[in-house]
Design an enzyme around this catalytic site. Structure first.
Site, mmCIF file in Angstrom:
data_model
loop_
_atom_site.group_PDB
_atom_site.id
_atom_site.type_symbol
_atom_site.label_atom_id
_atom_site.label_comp_id
_atom_site.label_asym_id
_atom_site.label_seq_id
_atom_site.Cartn_x
_atom_site.Cartn_y
_atom_site.Cartn_z
ATOM 1 N N THR A 119 0.803 -1.234 0.000
ATOM 2 C CA THR A 119 0.000 0.000 0.000
ATOM 3 C C THR A 119 0.838 1.287 0.000
ATOM 4 O OG1 THR A 119 -0.206 -0.129 2.401
ATOM 5 C CG2 THR A 119 -1.974 -1.143 1.106
ATOM 6 N N ASP B 130 4.536 -11.922 15.109
ATOM 7 C CA ASP B 130 4.927 -10.518 14.960
ATOM 8 C C ASP B 130 3.667 -9.694 15.223
ATOM 9 O OD1 ASP B 130 6.062 -8.118 14.382
ATOM 10 O OD2 ASP B 130 6.364 -8.487 12.239
ATOM 11 N N ASP C 272 3.938 1.839 15.023
ATOM 12 C CA ASP C 272 5.343 2.205 15.192
ATOM 13 C C ASP C 272 5.434 3.694 15.510
ATOM 14 O OD1 ASP C 272 8.033 1.764 15.314
ATOM 15 O OD2 ASP C 272 8.317 1.307 13.194
ATOM 16 N N THR D 148 8.006 -10.831 18.320
ATOM 17 C CA THR D 148 8.940 -9.867 17.717
ATOM 18 C C THR D 148 8.330 -8.462 17.611
ATOM 19 O OG1 THR D 148 8.211 -10.452 15.466
ATOM 20 C CG2 THR D 148 10.099 -11.670 16.362
ATOM 21 N N VAL E 119 19.826 2.371 7.554
ATOM 22 C CA VAL E 119 19.896 2.736 6.130
ATOM 23 C C VAL E 119 18.822 3.794 5.881
ATOM 24 C CG1 VAL E 119 19.684 1.910 3.763
ATOM 25 C CG2 VAL E 119 20.716 0.440 5.489
ATOM 26 N N ASP E 120 19.200 4.857 5.176
ATOM 27 C CA ASP E 120 18.286 5.983 4.990
ATOM 28 C C ASP E 120 17.338 5.744 3.809
ATOM 29 O OD1 ASP E 120 17.073 8.447 5.180
ATOM 30 O OD2 ASP E 120 18.557 9.454 3.918
ATOM 31 N N GLY F 118 10.024 -6.289 8.358
ATOM 32 C CA GLY F 118 9.559 -6.907 9.608
ATOM 33 C C GLY F 118 9.122 -8.347 9.386
ATOM 34 N N ASP F 119 8.459 -8.592 8.248
ATOM 35 C CA ASP F 119 8.012 -9.944 7.900
ATOM 36 C C ASP F 119 9.216 -10.857 7.647
ATOM 37 O OD1 ASP F 119 5.399 -8.809 7.866
ATOM 38 O OD2 ASP F 119 5.735 -8.150 5.814
#
Length: 311
Positions: free
Chosen positions: A45, A111, A116, A142, A220-221, A228-229
């Site tokens: 998405t 998970d 977040d 997790t 890492v930018d 996460g998966d």
């Protein structure tokens, strides 16, 4: 022995999230994976457009009934990720309870995807379902910092807070807890994020050992989707291969993540061209290209043992 995983996660036609992120690495590491796709979307998405279907609780039940009727509902592991529907989540709980009854040594890796950085991206009424029904069934959990705080009602401001929150989560059920990312400062500076893990082990003499670890992971930018998966799937695999050694399992998990992400950002920047920000399509994880790293990762992140206590 053949090891079989039931993975209930989302599916995308193009790209890598949910089951698409989890299945390939698990297969590469020797697992049979049975996938139930909680959604089927054209892509994740984060793109400008997406289309697709959502599996209902009833449809989930129908699929599980089919597996059951053929007497092929024996699993060693269950893996679940993002779910935003209460009845679907409760059906997942029913399935896990039934499968655990059939195989008491089944390991459930959860998970608990809820949000977040202080923002929930599932409906708030899912929190009590996770807290009271899902987490008590989980063997491995997790969460990120925000999810761990939601589940325990405790804020994490220090490493000591994080250790106490992991202990609270142990008390809720899971024997292995990994805080996949926190806002705690790293001793290496702003370009690193801190992750922590805790594992309770019952020894042969009946005593309990608890190992706690801490990792500083290079940032890492860029915004990646499906990481996460991938993390939860890799942790399942590496804790299976190193059942009483969370330090090694986490080092291998995080090192694979690092290699996949580095390869992805290098490719994305190259394709986008100098000065251009890579698109969501260009930032899809370079999963197939990372097969060798998934199988045998060079260790680039070392976990520090915080404490090892015996009860």
């Amino acid at each position: 022995m053949e090891c079989r995983v039931l993975s209930i996660q989302s599916h995308v036609v193009r790209g890598y999230v949910g089951n698409k992120s989890a299945t390939f690495p698990l297969q590469v590491l020797g697992f049979e994976v049975d996938s139930i796709n909680s959604v089927q979307f054209s892509n994740h998405t984060g793109y400008a457009h997406w289309k697709g279907q959502v599996l209902t609780a009833e449809e989930l039940n129908v699929l599980y009934e089919g597996i059951k009727l053929n007497k092929v509902n024996q699993y060693d592991y269950i893996l679940t990720g993002y779910s935003r529907d209460m009845s679907f989540l409760e059906t997942v709980v029913d399935i896990i309870q039934e499968l655990k009854k059939a195989n008491p040594s089944l390991v459930y890796v959860c998970d608990p995807v809820m949000g977040d950085h202080g923002v929930m991206y599932v409906p708030e009424h899912l929190l009590p379902v996770y807290r009271e029904k899902v987490v008590p069934l989980a063997d491995t959990l997790t969460p990120n910092q925000f999810e761990a705080e939601l589940l325990t009602g405790r804020k994490i401001n220090t490493e000591k807070d994080a250790v106490e929150v992991m202990d609270l989560l142990h008390n809720m059920g899971p024997e292995t807890v990994v805080l996949t990312s926190t806002d705690l400062p790293s001793k290496y500076g702003d370009h690193y994020l801190v992750a922590l893990g805790s594992q309770k082990i019952v020894n042969e003499d009946g005593t309990n050992t608890c190992q706690k670890i801490c990792m500083d992971i290079p940032k890492v930018d860029a915004v990646f989707v499906g990481t996460g998966d991938l993390f939860a799937a890799l942790l399942l695999a590496w804790t299976h291969h190193h059942p009483k050694d969370l330090k090694t399992a986490c080092e291998k998990t995080v090192s694979v993540m690092h290699h996949v992400i580095k390869r992805t950002i290098s490719y994305a920047n190259e394709v986008a061209g100098p000065g251009n920000r890579p698109s969501p399509a260009q930032l899809e994880l370079r999963m197939v290209q990372s097969k060798a790293d998934i199988e045998n990762p060079a260790i680039v992140v070392e976990a520090k043992v915080l404490e090892k206590s015996v009860d």
